[in-house]
Design a protein around this motif. Structure first.
Motif, mmCIF file in Angstrom:
data_model
loop_
_atom_site.group_PDB
_atom_site.id
_atom_site.type_symbol
_atom_site.label_atom_id
_atom_site.label_comp_id
_atom_site.label_asym_id
_atom_site.label_seq_id
_atom_site.Cartn_x
_atom_site.Cartn_y
_atom_site.Cartn_z
ATOM 1 N N ALA A 1 3.268 6.173 4.038
ATOM 2 C CA ALA A 1 3.451 4.755 3.725
ATOM 3 C C ALA A 1 4.797 4.267 4.258
ATOM 4 C CB ALA A 1 3.343 4.527 2.227
ATOM 5 N N ARG A 2 4.844 2.980 4.549
ATOM 6 C CA ARG A 2 6.034 2.391 5.148
ATOM 7 C C ARG A 2 6.492 1.175 4.353
ATOM 8 N NH1 ARG A 2 6.618 3.538 10.811
ATOM 9 N NH2 ARG A 2 4.932 4.837 11.627
ATOM 10 N N ILE A 3 7.784 0.960 4.373
ATOM 11 C CA ILE A 3 8.372 -0.311 3.946
ATOM 12 C C ILE A 3 8.840 -0.996 5.227
ATOM 13 C CG2 ILE A 3 10.195 -1.426 2.624
ATOM 14 C CD1 ILE A 3 10.120 0.993 0.736
ATOM 15 N N PRO B 1 0.828 -1.217 0.000
ATOM 16 C CA PRO B 1 0.000 0.000 0.000
ATOM 17 C C PRO B 1 0.858 1.261 0.000
ATOM 18 C CG PRO B 1 -0.845 -1.600 1.570
ATOM 19 C CD PRO B 1 0.472 -2.123 1.113
ATOM 20 N N GLY B 2 0.739 2.064 -1.054
ATOM 21 C CA GLY B 2 1.477 3.311 -1.139
ATOM 22 C C GLY B 2 2.942 3.177 -1.484
ATOM 23 N N VAL B 3 3.393 1.981 -1.885
ATOM 24 C CA VAL B 3 4.813 1.758 -2.175
ATOM 25 C C VAL B 3 4.971 1.059 -3.525
ATOM 26 C CG1 VAL B 3 6.959 0.625 -1.465
ATOM 27 C CG2 VAL B 3 5.408 1.570 0.271
ATOM 28 N N GLU B 4 5.784 1.645 -4.401
ATOM 29 C CA GLU B 4 6.171 1.020 -5.658
ATOM 30 C C GLU B 4 7.696 0.978 -5.746
ATOM 31 O OE1 GLU B 4 2.866 2.004 -9.050
ATOM 32 O OE2 GLU B 4 4.421 3.509 -8.671
ATOM 33 N N GLU B 5 8.207 -0.102 -6.321
ATOM 34 C CA GLU B 5 9.632 -0.192 -6.626
ATOM 35 C C GLU B 5 9.762 -0.409 -8.128
ATOM 36 O OE1 GLU B 5 13.753 -2.187 -4.973
ATOM 37 O OE2 GLU B 5 11.921 -3.383 -4.840
#
Length: 341
Positions: free
Chosen positions: A262-264, A221-225
C-alpha cells in the motif's frame, strides 16, 4: 544534501552510558541514553546528538537490559514513551512505585504529565528500547528525587547547578566556586505530587486499542492513520484525543498502519514530521529520492518537501509519526490525487 543525512538507523545509534547523575547507582548502571533529534535533557556535555536541527520538540531514546531502572525524576515539558521492544513498568512517586505504576508493552504509548516524579524499569529479560518525544526545543533539566542525590555521591557523581554532571571517578573536579545542585526539599516534593490514578489512566493508549481515523486525508486502501496524542482539533481532520493532556505537548502523535504494497501518495506538509518505524520496512520518498527504513529507524522529513510512503515488508508497517504543533496542519497532495480532488 541527501535525505540519508536525515535518517538515524537503529544500528548506528551512539549511546551515552553516563548521561545522568543516577548512572552509577546499582540497577541503573547498564542503561544507555540517546539524543536522536535535539539535545534532550542529558547532563553529560559529551552526549552525542545525531540531528541537532531544532524541531520544536526533541526525540530521544533509552535502551536497557532486564531489571535495569531509570531513577525517579520530574520533567518540565512533555515526556512521551513509545515502547519499541520489551515490557516496562513506569513508576510514580518520589520513591519508585510509591504512588503506583503502569506496565506497558511493545507498541503502547504513555505520556507522563509534567511536574511529577516518574521512573521506568525494564521488566523482562533481554534488552528493550523506548523511543521518547520531549516537548519544546529546550526541554529544560531533570529534577531528581531526593534519594538519587545520596546514591550519586556514593558512586562519585556530582551534579552542578545548571545541570552539568561531574564524574570524580575519572579525575574530573568540581570547578572552584561552582554551586552544587541540591536535592528537592519537602515543599518541592509536595508540589510534584502524583495525580490521581484516574488521571494517570488517561495518559496511556494501548496498541490494541488504536483505531484509524476515516477522516484522515492519508486514509485509503490499506492505509490507516490512528490518533494517539491530539491536544486540540487539527486542520487535517483529527478531533482531540485519545490523549489530550492537561499539560502542553506542542506536537501530535499518530500511528500509521500500512498494508504490504500500500502507498500514501505524494503530499506536502508545512510542519515538522518525524517518523519512527516500529515494525516492518517503510519506503520513504522525498522530492524523488528514496530511502528504506527498517524497524527502529528514525527519519525527519524536511518541511515543505514532497513525500510519499510505501510498505515493503510482507507483514505491513507500523510507524509512529510526530507532527509539530498542537494543531497539525492540512495536507496538500500533488500529482494525480491532487488532480482527482
Amino acid at each position: 544534501m541527501s535525505i540519508t543525512s536525515r535518517l538515524v538507523r537503529y544500528a548506528d545509534l551512539i549511546p551515552c552510558k553516563n548521561a545522568f547523575v543516577d548512572t552509577r547507582t546499582p540497577g541503573s548502571d547498564a542503561k544507555e541514553n540517546f539524543s536522536l533529534i535535539g539535545p534532550g535533557v542529558s547532563e553529560n556535555p559529551n552526549q552525542h546528538v545525531h540531528i541537532p536541527e531544532p524541531h520544536g520538540f526533541n526525540i530521544g531514546a533509552a535502551r536497557q537490559p532486564g531489571g535495569c531502572l531509570n531513577s525517579q525524576h520530574s520533567h518540565e515539558t512533555a515526556e512521551v514513551f513509545v515502547v519499541h521492544s520489551g515490557h516496562w513498568a513506569i513508576t510514580f512517586g518520589a520513591e519508585a512505585g510509591a504512588d503506583g505504576e503502569v506496565e506497558v508493552a511493545p507498541g503502547d504509548v504513555y505520556s507522563v504529565p509534567t511536574q511529577m516524579f516518574r521512573g521506568f524499569r525494564k521488566l523482562d529479560e533481554g534488552v528493550g528500547f523506548l523511543w521518547v518525544a520531549l516537548g519544546r526545543d529546550d526541554p529544560g533539566r531533570v529534577q531528581w528525587a531526593p534519594k538519587v542525590f545520596d546514591l550519586a555521591r556514593q558512586y562519585g557523581l556530582v551534579l552542578l547547578k545548571g545541570g552539568r554532571l561531574v564524574d570524580t571517578t575519572v579525575g574530573e573536579t568540581v570547578p572552584p566556586g561552582a554551586e552544587l545542585e541540591e536535592a528537592p526539599n519537602a515543599e518541592l516534593v509536595r508540589r510534584l505530587a502524583t495525580p490521581s490514578a484516574d488521571k494517570l489512566a488517561s495518559c496511556a493508549v494501548r496498541l490494541a486499542d488504536m483505531r484509524g481515523n476515516p477522516r484522515s486525508p492519508l486514509a485509503g486502501p490499506g492505509v490507516e492513520e490512528c490518533p494517539v496524542i491530539t491536544p486540540a482539533e487539527t486542520r487535517d481532520g483529527f478531533a482531540p484525543g485519545p490523549i489530550t493532556g492537561w499539560w502542553p505537548h506542542g506536537f501530535n502523535l499518530r500511528l500509521l498502519r500500512v498494508e504490504t504494497g500500500a502507498r500514501i501518495p505524494p503530499h506536502v506538509r508545512d510542519e515538522e514530521e518525524v517518523i519512527f518505524v516500529h515494525r516492518g520496512t517503510l519506503e520513504v520518498t522525498v522530492d524523488g529520492e528514496a530511502v528504506d527504513m527498517a524497524a527502529g529507524d528514525t527519519f525527519t522529513t524536511p518541511k515543505g518537501a514532497t513525500r510519499s510512503f510505501r510498505a515493503l515488508s510482507s507483514d505491513g508497517v507500523l510507524a509512529y509519526v510526530v507532527r509539530g504543533g498542537d494543531q497539525a496542519g492540512a495536507v496538500r497532495f500533488v500529482g494525480q490525487r491532487a488532480a482527482a480532488e
